[in-house]
Motif scaffolding. Structure first.
Motif, PDB file in Angstrom:
ATOM      1  N   PHE A  32       8.771   2.756  -5.627  1.00 27.64           N
ATOM      2  CA  PHE A  32       9.558   2.064  -4.607  1.00 27.64           C
ATOM      3  C   PHE A  32      10.521   3.016  -3.892  1.00 27.64           C
ATOM      4  O   PHE A  32      10.727   2.897  -2.684  1.00 27.64           O
ATOM      5  N   SER A  33      11.111   3.923  -4.623  1.00 24.83           N
ATOM      6  CA  SER A  33      12.081   4.839  -4.008  1.00 24.83           C
ATOM      7  C   SER A  33      11.411   5.723  -2.962  1.00 24.83           C
ATOM      8  O   SER A  33      11.912   5.886  -1.839  1.00 24.83           O
ATOM      9  N   ALA A  34      10.262   6.316  -3.334  1.00 24.65           N
ATOM     10  CA  ALA A  34       9.555   7.187  -2.398  1.00 24.65           C
ATOM     11  C   ALA A  34       9.051   6.399  -1.191  1.00 24.65           C
ATOM     12  O   ALA A  34       9.126   6.862  -0.049  1.00 24.65           O
ATOM     13  N   ALA A  35       8.554   5.179  -1.454  1.00 20.52           N
ATOM     14  CA  ALA A  35       8.061   4.346  -0.352  1.00 20.52           C
ATOM     15  C   ALA A  35       9.210   3.974   0.583  1.00 20.52           C
ATOM     16  O   ALA A  35       9.043   3.969   1.817  1.00 20.52           O
ATOM     17  N   LEU A  80       0.830  -1.209   0.000  1.00 21.77           N
ATOM     18  CA  LEU A  80       0.000   0.000   0.000  1.00 21.77           C
ATOM     19  C   LEU A  80       0.865   1.260   0.000  1.00 21.77           C
ATOM     20  O   LEU A  80       0.546   2.250  -0.679  1.00 21.77           O
ATOM     21  N   LYS A  81       1.952   1.232   0.748  1.00 25.63           N
ATOM     22  CA  LYS A  81       2.828   2.394   0.807  1.00 25.63           C
ATOM     23  C   LYS A  81       3.472   2.668  -0.562  1.00 25.63           C
ATOM     24  O   LYS A  81       3.596   3.836  -0.974  1.00 25.63           O
ATOM     25  N   VAL A  82       3.853   1.614  -1.287  1.00 27.11           N
ATOM     26  CA  VAL A  82       4.451   1.789  -2.619  1.00 27.11           C
ATOM     27  C   VAL A  82       3.442   2.440  -3.546  1.00 27.11           C
ATOM     28  O   VAL A  82       3.771   3.375  -4.298  1.00 27.11           O
ATOM     29  N   LEU A 137      14.953  -3.628  -0.390  1.00 31.58           N
ATOM     30  CA  LEU A 137      14.195  -4.379   0.602  1.00 31.58           C
ATOM     31  C   LEU A 137      12.691  -4.202   0.397  1.00 31.58           C
ATOM     32  O   LEU A 137      11.912  -5.165   0.487  1.00 31.58           O
ATOM     33  N   VAL A 138      12.283  -2.979   0.072  1.00 27.32           N
ATOM     34  CA  VAL A 138      10.861  -2.728  -0.195  1.00 27.32           C
ATOM     35  C   VAL A 138      10.405  -3.533  -1.405  1.00 27.32           C
ATOM     36  O   VAL A 138       9.324  -4.129  -1.413  1.00 27.32           O
ATOM     37  N   SER A 139      11.233  -3.556  -2.433  1.00 24.13           N
ATOM     38  CA  SER A 139      10.908  -4.332  -3.626  1.00 24.13           C
ATOM     39  C   SER A 139      10.797  -5.820  -3.301  1.00 24.13           C
ATOM     40  O   SER A 139       9.907  -6.520  -3.812  1.00 24.13           O
TER      41      SER A 139
END
Length: 302
Positions: free
Chosen positions: A19-22, A11-13, A32-34
């Motif tokens: 991905f960078s902003a999230a 949801l944050k992405v 890690l987010v990815s």
């Protein structure tokens, strides 16, 4: 990372637009987010995002999942907030165990004052002279006059209570003043059978404990009734000083054998858990501590 955390990351992405902003908002690396989003897709067996070097877009499945996931996480957050507010607030029913012998003159006034101070709390008070199992019997807290030996309970010391032997001035004039604990064996005594030693009163003589067998016409299971019997001149009474403090100050009762009493006993409020202590229990413990401190300041207890 668990499924709910991966859902929040997804949801944050989407909300951050990439991905960078999230990653910046989450304080995590982009890689890690990815990975978290990829793990979620693997868990679901469906692609949620279309990725290009410049932008992301949700797939048809991703759109549907985003809406449902948003609703689920919102309900979870609302539920968590509701539980925390209920737990942390001073409200609800508080189940308390306390000695019957302390109830009428000491515990009850403190608890009624607590209820006035905390209008959203209800009390289920059980006065009985036994050690209840707090966890098994569902009590939130208990008041105990004893040495604390149960390491599974959290205890806060409230005060120390010394014992006293007293009688009315009329009884002393008629019967004489005992000079030694053994003198009580031949004098009429008032027996409060709430106490462990009942008619075998304990004293400290030359550094050693001495038990004196006593008897009399009056045997009760109420500290208040025992005090009234003493005031009527029916014999000598051994009781916690707090129960007769006002009578001694007013001259209705006179203390004797003051140098022969054992060390004072401690009174504690005990409760099962320190971690995640509920608001109602915390309020009760804090109130009792302040109430007993005021009694000590007034000289009514040790």
């Amino acid at each position: 990372m668990d499924t709910l955390s991966r859902m929040r990351c997804f949801l944050k992405v989407v909300d951050a637009g990439g991905f960078s902003a999230a990653a910046r908002e989450l304080g995590r690396s982009k890689a890690l987010v990815s990975k978290y989003v990829g793990d979620l897709e693997d868990e679901l067996g469906a692609r949620l995002l279309n990725r290009t070097t410049r932008q992301i877009s949700m797939t048809e499945v991703g759109h549907a999942f985003y809406k449902e996931a948003s609703d689920i996480l919102t309900r979870i957050d609302d539920l968590k907030a509701s539980v925390q507010n209920t737990h942390q607030a001073a409200r609800g029913t508080l189940r308390i165990s306390a000695p019957r012998s302390m109830g009428d003159d000491f515990i009850n006034p403190a608890i009624m004052a607590f209820l006035v101070a905390e209008p959203e709390i209800s009390i289920d008070l059980r006065l009985e002279d036994r050690f209840v199992d707090l966890v098994e019997e569902g009590f939130d807290a208990a008041i105990r006059v004893s040495e604390m030996t149960d390491s599974s309970l959290i205890a806060r010391k409230l005060a120390s209570f010394r014992a006293t032997v007293c009688a009315s001035p009329e009884a002393i004039a008629r019967l004489g003043t005992p000079r030694h604990p053994q003198d009580l064996a031949s004098l009429p005594c008032i027996i409060d059978n709430n106490y462990r030693y009942r008619n075998n009163w304990q004293f400290q003589v030359d550094g050693a404990r001495l038990g004196v067998a006593v008897k009399g016409r009056v045997e009760v299971n109420s500290a208040q009734a025992a005090r009234l019997a003493a005031r009527e001149g029916l014999g000598f009474l051994r009781t916690p000083h707090i129960f007769v403090h006002r009578d001694v100050v007013a001259g209705r009762l006179v203390e004797v054998l003051e140098s022969f009493h054992p060390e004072a006993q401690a009174v504690h409020v005990v409760y099962p858990h320190r971690r995640h202590l509920s608001g109602k229990v915390r309020a009760f413990v804090d109130f009792l501590s302040a109430w007993f401190a005021d009694k000590r300041k007034r000289g009514e207890i040790c």
